[in-house]
Design an enzyme around this catalytic site. Sequence first.
Site, PDB file in Angstrom:
ATOM      1  N   SER A 187       0.839  -1.191   0.000  1.00 19.95           N
ATOM      2  CA  SER A 187       0.000   0.000   0.000  1.00 19.95           C
ATOM      3  C   SER A 187       0.875   1.242   0.000  1.00 19.95           C
ATOM      4  O   SER A 187       2.046   1.190   0.414  1.00 19.95           O
ATOM      5  CB  SER A 187      -0.882   0.001   1.263  1.00 19.95           C
ATOM      6  OG  SER A 187      -1.479   1.247   1.486  1.00 19.95           O
TER       7      SER A 187
ATOM      8  N   TYR B 263      -1.610   0.891  11.275  1.00 18.38           N
ATOM      9  CA  TYR B 263      -1.877   0.365   9.936  1.00 18.38           C
ATOM     10  C   TYR B 263      -0.665   0.548   9.028  1.00 18.38           C
ATOM     11  O   TYR B 263      -0.254  -0.381   8.316  1.00 18.38           O
ATOM     12  CB  TYR B 263      -3.094   1.049   9.309  1.00 18.38           C
ATOM     13  CG  TYR B 263      -3.374   0.522   7.926  1.00 18.38           C
ATOM     14  CD1 TYR B 263      -3.933  -0.752   7.741  1.00 18.38           C
ATOM     15  CD2 TYR B 263      -3.050   1.258   6.790  1.00 18.38           C
ATOM     16  CE1 TYR B 263      -4.158  -1.256   6.469  1.00 18.38           C
ATOM     17  CE2 TYR B 263      -3.278   0.757   5.523  1.00 18.38           C
ATOM     18  CZ  TYR B 263      -3.835  -0.496   5.368  1.00 18.38           C
ATOM     19  OH  TYR B 263      -4.042  -1.005   4.092  1.00 18.38           O
TER      20      TYR B 263
END
Length: 339
Positions: free
Chosen positions: A142, A166
């Site tokens: 990501s 995250y």
Amino acid sequence: MADRKSPLENLSLNSKFWLDRSVFVTGGTGLVGGALVRRLKSAGADVVCLVRDWVPQSELLRSNLMEKVKVVRGDVCDQFFLERVLGEYEIDTVIHLAAQTIVGIANNNPISTFESNIQGTWSLLEACRRSPSVKQIVVASSDKAYGDQDKLPYDEATPLQGRHPYDVSKSCADLIANTYAVSFKSPVVITRCGNFFGRGDLNWNRIIPGTIRSIFRGQRPIIRSDGSYIRDYFYVEDGAAAYMLLAEQLALRPELRGEAFNFSNEIQVTVLELVNRILSLMDSDLKPEVRSEAKNEIRHQYLSAAKAKTMLNWSPLYDLEHGLKETIAWYSEFFKEHS
């Protein structure tokens, strides 16, 4: 931008590569998973999907894709289970999408996020290392793996320095994928994409589906931040197509092992601009409610896709406007069905 008739007609699929190829997809019930499985089936692949939680409203079930694939129920952290699946189904290509993808959940439940995103990645890669039939592995990282940076846009040489739960989980998974490529010669490539959006996203705390649902209900859309956070939004069909292209290229060019690629429309859009664009496309005069409650989130992110364009001859199929229109149309049908 090419003329568009349907999401699948936009991609010239390498049918010789995918025809009857045994492909293992983790995270098949997720946003990207539904789009990817649809494309793989269109190309003639023999798809095996890993499913942990049964999500009846997911695109995989809603569109009857589940009936066209092989489904295995289990946890991506269970290495021995994964070894059994890879061996018994003689998997050629692995596309690893399974992850806990919500920043707010990661802030509230970091351990479950670390388990899914970090342990899940090493468990799968170790299972692949022990499975001689596996020839290509695409690991979905990501843009969050880059963390907060002073220099933008991110390119693939930008250090991975996640700080919040995250972001750290994606930095770690990304580095683990690279070490399997470098240390064990595993046929791994890594993708880093912007904020995915598109049909089938049932995570209502994400800004696009949450905004669309609020508008359909006649409610003011909620912005958790102050509205000035900048993101790089990427249509899910482009992501699915990019994953397939990368697997094909890895098969042709083994020297790509260990490489990471950004895939992006290379746009910078504030959250407030995005919400206002959706309001305009839906002919709504509602005003967003800006709460300024966001925490542990990167303020400014966008990606350079120059490497993918140069090395893979890649370009996006959709711009933001068309992706949003297709997404709104999907939710219109979805809410009609569930009203």
